[in-house]
Design a protein around this motif. Structure first.
Motif, PDB file in Angstrom:
ATOM      1  N   ASP A 190      -1.145  -6.789   4.583  1.00  0.00           N
ATOM      2  CA  ASP A 190      -1.086  -5.476   3.924  1.00  0.00           C
ATOM      3  C   ASP A 190       0.007  -4.670   4.596  1.00  0.00           C
ATOM      4  O   ASP A 190       0.095  -4.646   5.833  1.00  0.00           O
TER       5      ASP A 190
ATOM      6  N   GLY B 109      -0.729  -3.283   9.756  1.00  0.00           N
ATOM      7  CA  GLY B 109      -0.244  -2.505  10.899  1.00  0.00           C
ATOM      8  C   GLY B 109       1.143  -2.942  11.334  1.00  0.00           C
ATOM      9  O   GLY B 109       1.288  -3.952  12.027  1.00  0.00           O
TER      10      GLY B 109
ATOM     11  N   GLY C  26       3.036   2.414  10.818  1.00  0.00           N
ATOM     12  CA  GLY C  26       4.120   1.439  11.005  1.00  0.00           C
ATOM     13  C   GLY C  26       4.118   0.795  12.380  1.00  0.00           C
ATOM     14  O   GLY C  26       5.099   0.200  12.793  1.00  0.00           O
ATOM     15  N   GLN C  27       2.989   0.901  13.080  1.00  0.00           N
ATOM     16  CA  GLN C  27       2.877   0.284  14.418  1.00  0.00           C
ATOM     17  C   GLN C  27       2.002  -0.967  14.387  1.00  0.00           C
ATOM     18  O   GLN C  27       0.971  -0.983  13.682  1.00  0.00           O
TER      19      GLN C  27
ATOM     20  N   GLN D 110     -10.870   0.658   0.056  1.00  0.00           N
ATOM     21  CA  GLN D 110     -10.548   0.337   1.451  1.00  0.00           C
ATOM     22  C   GLN D 110     -10.950   1.538   2.280  1.00  0.00           C
ATOM     23  O   GLN D 110     -10.431   2.629   2.097  1.00  0.00           O
TER      24      GLN D 110
ATOM     25  N   PRO E 223      -3.590   4.290  11.353  1.00  0.00           N
ATOM     26  CA  PRO E 223      -3.234   3.630  10.093  1.00  0.00           C
ATOM     27  C   PRO E 223      -2.024   4.283   9.431  1.00  0.00           C
ATOM     28  O   PRO E 223      -1.823   5.481   9.543  1.00  0.00           O
ATOM     29  N   GLY E 224      -1.239   3.447   8.805  1.00  0.00           N
ATOM     30  CA  GLY E 224      -0.101   3.985   8.058  1.00  0.00           C
ATOM     31  C   GLY E 224       1.050   4.436   8.933  1.00  0.00           C
ATOM     32  O   GLY E 224       1.972   5.090   8.475  1.00  0.00           O
TER      33      GLY E 224
ATOM     34  N   HIS F  63     -11.069   3.406   5.620  1.00  0.00           N
ATOM     35  CA  HIS F  63     -10.210   3.392   6.797  1.00  0.00           C
ATOM     36  C   HIS F  63     -10.644   4.418   7.849  1.00  0.00           C
ATOM     37  O   HIS F  63      -9.877   4.764   8.726  1.00  0.00           O
TER      38      HIS F  63
ATOM     39  N   SER G 162       2.649  -1.010   4.428  1.00  0.00           N
ATOM     40  CA  SER G 162       3.043   0.256   3.823  1.00  0.00           C
ATOM     41  C   SER G 162       4.412   0.697   4.378  1.00  0.00           C
ATOM     42  O   SER G 162       5.413   0.601   3.687  1.00  0.00           O
TER      43      SER G 162
ATOM     44  N   ALA H 220      -6.562   9.567   0.945  1.00  0.00           N
ATOM     45  CA  ALA H 220      -6.724  10.362   2.172  1.00  0.00           C
ATOM     46  C   ALA H 220      -5.550  11.321   2.314  1.00  0.00           C
ATOM     47  O   ALA H 220      -4.430  11.015   1.867  1.00  0.00           O
TER      48      ALA H 220
ATOM     49  N   CYS I 274       0.806  -1.219   0.000  1.00  0.00           N
ATOM     50  CA  CYS I 274       0.000   0.000   0.000  1.00  0.00           C
ATOM     51  C   CYS I 274       0.844   1.276   0.000  1.00  0.00           C
ATOM     52  O   CYS I 274       2.023   1.238   0.335  1.00  0.00           O
TER      53      CYS I 274
END
Ligand SMILES: O=C(O)c1ccccc1N[C@@H]1O[C@H](COP(=O)(O)O)[C@@H](O)[C@H]1O
Length: 206
Positions: free
Chosen positions: A174, A154, A133-134, A84, A130-131, A86, A176, A35, A11
């Motif tokens: 998924d 995640g 990296g946790q 998707q 979201p996005g 979110h 990113s 977004a 993503c």
């Protein structure tokens, strides 16, 4: 022990060469973020990427609380296969949208309990940010049976996705942040992520 093939979404892609590299490496889906944020793409960029991708790679648009009609128009203009969602989109929003949806929910018990309400193609369980990296605590998914296919997201990366797949056995994963280097998508990390998922799915014990 072997697991059925786990599908892979990469993503936050923002250019054609990296999207093509992800497809060549074996990604089953690529995500384009509409977004606001550092990975946001314009409709024109997204349309160009979708048109450049080979067949049999799902084009997924990522939205957060976007008005329904805008999502429909962007999906048509860009040639998205799935959206998707979110944000705080309701089950009614998903039902009325008239597009194939993935609903993202935060990885907490109360959200999981409400998940069955969503009439969607898949549920994406992610960190509440979201996005970012946790990761969230994958343990909460143990023993949980969802109505919809589960996409795990995640904080995944080549170093933890094998353990995540073995533990959660999701329909798909998924990623990113985990395939970025200094904030940019890295083709070596994308290949390593996909390779690791393939290894753990087909590694046969003994
Ligand atoms: O990636 C983003 O910038 C993003 C922005 C707004 C909503 C979702 C976003 N990405 C999604 O977040 C998860 C996990 O991301 P990460 O691997 O932890 O960085 C993934 O589903 C992305 O599709």
């Amino acid at each position: 022990m072997s697991f059925p093939a786990v599908r892979i979404k990469i993503c936050g892609l923002q250019d054609i060469p990296t999207a093509l590299a992800a497809a060549r490496a074996g990604a089953d889906a690529i995500g384009l973020v509409f977004a606001p944020g550092r990975r946001q793409v314009t409709p024109q960029q997204a349309r160009a990427i979708c048109q450049a991708l080979p067949p049999l790679v799902s084009r997924v648009g990522v939205f957060v609380n976007t008005p329904m009609e805008e999502v429909r128009q962007l999906a048509h203009y860009c040639g998205l296969d799935l959206v998707q969602l979110h944000g705080q989109e309701s089950p009614e929003y998903c039902q009325q949208l008239g597009l194939r949806c993935i609903k993202a929910i935060p990885g907490d018990r109360s959200s999981l309990e409400r998940a069955a309400d969503y009439p969607v193609s898949a549920l994406l369980v992610d960190h509440v940010q979201p996005g970012s990296g946790q990761t969230f605590d994958w343990q909460i998914l143990m023993g949980v049976s969802l109505k919809q296919p589960l996409i795990l997201a995640g904080g995944l990366h080549p170093g933890n996705v094998g353990r995540a797949v073995a533990m959660v056995r999701p329909y798909a994963v998924d990623v990113s942040s985990g395939v970025e280097f200094r904030g940019k998508k890295d083709e070596t990390l994308i290949k390593a992520f996909i390779q690791r998922v393939r290894e753990v799915c087909y590694c046969v014990a003994g």
